[in-house]
Design a protein around this motif. Sequence first.
Motif, PDB file in Angstrom:
ATOM      1  N   PHE A 173      89.280  24.128  32.190  1.00  0.00           N
ATOM      2  CA  PHE A 173      89.298  23.584  30.824  1.00  0.00           C
ATOM      3  C   PHE A 173      88.022  23.969  30.080  1.00  0.00           C
ATOM      4  O   PHE A 173      88.094  24.450  28.939  1.00  0.00           O
ATOM      5  CB  PHE A 173      89.452  22.055  30.841  1.00  0.00           C
ATOM      6  N   VAL A 174      86.870  23.773  30.703  1.00  0.00           N
ATOM      7  CA  VAL A 174      85.593  24.090  30.061  1.00  0.00           C
ATOM      8  C   VAL A 174      85.530  25.572  29.705  1.00  0.00           C
ATOM      9  O   VAL A 174      85.174  25.938  28.579  1.00  0.00           O
ATOM     10  CB  VAL A 174      84.408  23.678  30.962  1.00  0.00           C
ATOM     11  N   ASP A 175      85.899  26.442  30.635  1.00  0.00           N
ATOM     12  CA  ASP A 175      85.843  27.882  30.403  1.00  0.00           C
ATOM     13  C   ASP A 175      86.795  28.321  29.300  1.00  0.00           C
ATOM     14  O   ASP A 175      86.424  29.117  28.431  1.00  0.00           O
ATOM     15  CB  ASP A 175      86.155  28.654  31.691  1.00  0.00           C
ATOM     16  N   GLU A 176      88.008  27.809  29.324  1.00  0.00           N
ATOM     17  CA  GLU A 176      89.016  28.236  28.336  1.00  0.00           C
ATOM     18  C   GLU A 176      88.658  27.745  26.932  1.00  0.00           C
ATOM     19  O   GLU A 176      88.804  28.487  25.961  1.00  0.00           O
ATOM     20  CB  GLU A 176      90.401  27.731  28.754  1.00  0.00           C
ATOM     21  N   VAL A 177      88.186  26.511  26.827  1.00  0.00           N
ATOM     22  CA  VAL A 177      87.774  25.981  25.521  1.00  0.00           C
ATOM     23  C   VAL A 177      86.586  26.777  24.990  1.00  0.00           C
ATOM     24  O   VAL A 177      86.537  27.121  23.807  1.00  0.00           O
ATOM     25  CB  VAL A 177      87.468  24.465  25.622  1.00  0.00           C
ATOM     26  N   ALA A 178      85.638  27.110  25.861  1.00  0.00           N
ATOM     27  CA  ALA A 178      84.480  27.910  25.444  1.00  0.00           C
ATOM     28  C   ALA A 178      84.913  29.315  25.034  1.00  0.00           C
ATOM     29  O   ALA A 178      84.444  29.844  24.019  1.00  0.00           O
ATOM     30  CB  ALA A 178      83.457  27.978  26.569  1.00  0.00           C
ATOM     31  N   LYS A 179      85.808  29.916  25.812  1.00  0.00           N
ATOM     32  CA  LYS A 179      86.281  31.273  25.525  1.00  0.00           C
ATOM     33  C   LYS A 179      86.960  31.342  24.158  1.00  0.00           C
ATOM     34  O   LYS A 179      86.789  32.304  23.423  1.00  0.00           O
ATOM     35  CB  LYS A 179      87.249  31.717  26.624  1.00  0.00           C
ATOM     36  N   ARG A 180      87.690  30.292  23.817  1.00  0.00           N
ATOM     37  CA  ARG A 180      88.401  30.256  22.539  1.00  0.00           C
ATOM     38  C   ARG A 180      87.530  29.751  21.393  1.00  0.00           C
ATOM     39  O   ARG A 180      87.957  29.766  20.248  1.00  0.00           O
ATOM     40  CB  ARG A 180      89.642  29.376  22.657  1.00  0.00           C
ATOM     41  N   GLY A 181      86.339  29.251  21.717  1.00  0.00           N
ATOM     42  CA  GLY A 181      85.427  28.770  20.680  1.00  0.00           C
ATOM     43  C   GLY A 181      85.905  27.507  19.991  1.00  0.00           C
ATOM     44  O   GLY A 181      85.598  27.294  18.811  1.00  0.00           O
ATOM     45  N   LEU A 182      86.628  26.654  20.714  1.00  0.00           N
ATOM     46  CA  LEU A 182      87.138  25.416  20.120  1.00  0.00           C
ATOM     47  C   LEU A 182      85.997  24.416  19.980  1.00  0.00           C
ATOM     48  O   LEU A 182      85.380  24.034  20.966  1.00  0.00           O
ATOM     49  CB  LEU A 182      88.259  24.829  20.982  1.00  0.00           C
ATOM     50  N   LYS A 183      85.721  23.990  18.766  1.00  0.00           N
ATOM     51  CA  LYS A 183      84.589  23.092  18.509  1.00  0.00           C
ATOM     52  C   LYS A 183      85.012  21.631  18.461  1.00  0.00           C
ATOM     53  O   LYS A 183      84.171  20.753  18.528  1.00  0.00           O
ATOM     54  CB  LYS A 183      83.914  23.459  17.181  1.00  0.00           C
ATOM     55  N   ASN A 184      86.295  21.348  18.327  1.00  0.00           N
ATOM     56  CA  ASN A 184      86.752  19.963  18.173  1.00  0.00           C
ATOM     57  C   ASN A 184      87.317  19.391  19.469  1.00  0.00           C
ATOM     58  O   ASN A 184      88.108  18.458  19.442  1.00  0.00           O
ATOM     59  CB  ASN A 184      87.815  19.887  17.075  1.00  0.00           C
ATOM     60  N   VAL A 185      86.907  19.916  20.607  1.00  0.00           N
ATOM     61  CA  VAL A 185      87.415  19.456  21.895  1.00  0.00           C
ATOM     62  C   VAL A 185      86.250  18.974  22.754  1.00  0.00           C
ATOM     63  O   VAL A 185      85.252  19.674  22.896  1.00  0.00           O
ATOM     64  CB  VAL A 185      88.167  20.586  22.639  1.00  0.00           C
ATOM     65  N   THR A 186      86.405  17.757  23.290  1.00  0.00           N
ATOM     66  CA  THR A 186      85.425  17.199  24.214  1.00  0.00           C
ATOM     67  C   THR A 186      86.073  17.096  25.585  1.00  0.00           C
ATOM     68  O   THR A 186      87.163  16.529  25.711  1.00  0.00           O
ATOM     69  CB  THR A 186      84.980  15.795  23.759  1.00  0.00           C
ATOM     70  N   ILE A 187      85.425  17.627  26.601  1.00  0.00           N
ATOM     71  CA  ILE A 187      85.937  17.574  27.964  1.00  0.00           C
ATOM     72  C   ILE A 187      84.990  16.714  28.791  1.00  0.00           C
ATOM     73  O   ILE A 187      83.794  16.999  28.845  1.00  0.00           O
ATOM     74  CB  ILE A 187      86.060  18.981  28.570  1.00  0.00           C
ATOM     75  N   THR A 188      85.540  15.672  29.404  1.00  0.00           N
ATOM     76  CA  THR A 188      84.712  14.806  30.237  1.00  0.00           C
ATOM     77  C   THR A 188      85.434  14.517  31.537  1.00  0.00           C
ATOM     78  O   THR A 188      86.656  14.639  31.631  1.00  0.00           O
ATOM     79  CB  THR A 188      84.388  13.475  29.541  1.00  0.00           C
ATOM     80  N   GLN A 189      84.644  14.111  32.510  1.00  0.00           N
ATOM     81  CA  GLN A 189      85.254  13.669  33.756  1.00  0.00           C
ATOM     82  C   GLN A 189      85.270  12.157  33.745  1.00  0.00           C
ATOM     83  O   GLN A 189      84.462  11.519  33.083  1.00  0.00           O
ATOM     84  CB  GLN A 189      84.506  14.228  34.952  1.00  0.00           C
ATOM     85  N   THR A 190      86.226  11.600  34.441  1.00  0.00           N
ATOM     86  CA  THR A 190      86.357  10.156  34.538  1.00  0.00           C
ATOM     87  C   THR A 190      86.604   9.798  35.991  1.00  0.00           C
ATOM     88  O   THR A 190      86.865  10.669  36.811  1.00  0.00           O
ATOM     89  CB  THR A 190      87.473   9.642  33.604  1.00  0.00           C
ATOM     90  N   GLY A 191      86.540   8.519  36.279  1.00  0.00           N
ATOM     91  CA  GLY A 191      86.794   8.052  37.634  1.00  0.00           C
ATOM     92  C   GLY A 191      88.281   7.998  37.910  1.00  0.00           C
ATOM     93  O   GLY A 191      89.081   8.708  37.302  1.00  0.00           O
ATOM     94  N   CYS A 192      88.644   7.105  38.791  1.00  0.00           N
ATOM     95  CA  CYS A 192      90.036   6.989  39.221  1.00  0.00           C
ATOM     96  C   CYS A 192      90.932   6.578  38.065  1.00  0.00           C
ATOM     97  O   CYS A 192      90.657   5.608  37.359  1.00  0.00           O
ATOM     98  CB  CYS A 192      90.131   5.973  40.363  1.00  0.00           C
ATOM     99  N   ILE A 193      92.014   7.302  37.879  1.00  0.00           N
ATOM    100  CA  ILE A 193      92.999   6.970  36.856  1.00  0.00           C
ATOM    101  C   ILE A 193      94.083   6.069  37.448  1.00  0.00           C
ATOM    102  O   ILE A 193      94.781   5.377  36.733  1.00  0.00           O
ATOM    103  CB  ILE A 193      93.575   8.265  36.233  1.00  0.00           C
ATOM    104  N   GLY A 194      94.188   6.035  38.774  1.00  0.00           N
ATOM    105  CA  GLY A 194      95.065   5.081  39.443  1.00  0.00           C
ATOM    106  C   GLY A 194      96.401   5.611  39.914  1.00  0.00           C
ATOM    107  O   GLY A 194      97.247   4.836  40.344  1.00  0.00           O
ATOM    108  N   ILE A 195      96.609   6.895  39.822  1.00  0.00           N
ATOM    109  CA  ILE A 195      97.878   7.473  40.283  1.00  0.00           C
ATOM    110  C   ILE A 195      97.570   8.624  41.239  1.00  0.00           C
ATOM    111  O   ILE A 195      97.873   9.780  40.976  1.00  0.00           O
ATOM    112  CB  ILE A 195      98.768   7.908  39.094  1.00  0.00           C
TER     113      ILE A 195
END
Length: 122
Positions: free
Chosen positions: A50-72
């Motif tokens: 995700f980080v590489d593809e968003v950077a490659k495309r130059g998308l400025k309005n996208v935030t990528i974060t990691q989170t803990g357990c989503i529960g599934i």
Amino acid sequence: MKSLAELQAIRDKARNQINIREEKSDAIRVLVGMATCGIAAGARPVLNSFVDEVAKRGLKNVTITQTGCIGICQYEPVVEVILPNQEKVTYVKMTAEKAVRVVNDHLVNGNVVTEFTIGANS
């Protein structure tokens, strides 16, 4: 490393990756489940894709974060995509290759990749 220009290129790449991972209030948010179960199932390459593809495309309005357990845990790696003023979309059993398609279809073109969602996989 052989030159100052090479060092500056490394610095610029790192800065771009940090900017992608900093939260913006009106941005598209991509949350990658990075609890133990997610990491064991392969979430790290998904996050990197995700980080590489968003950077490659130059998308400025996208935030990528990691989170803990989503529960599934049985559906890991899990990714949630949240667009402003829209319902959250939960992608399951993600791979680095699927992440590239989600960036292209969902983040860029606004089309949910339904075959990767929790509804299609339950």
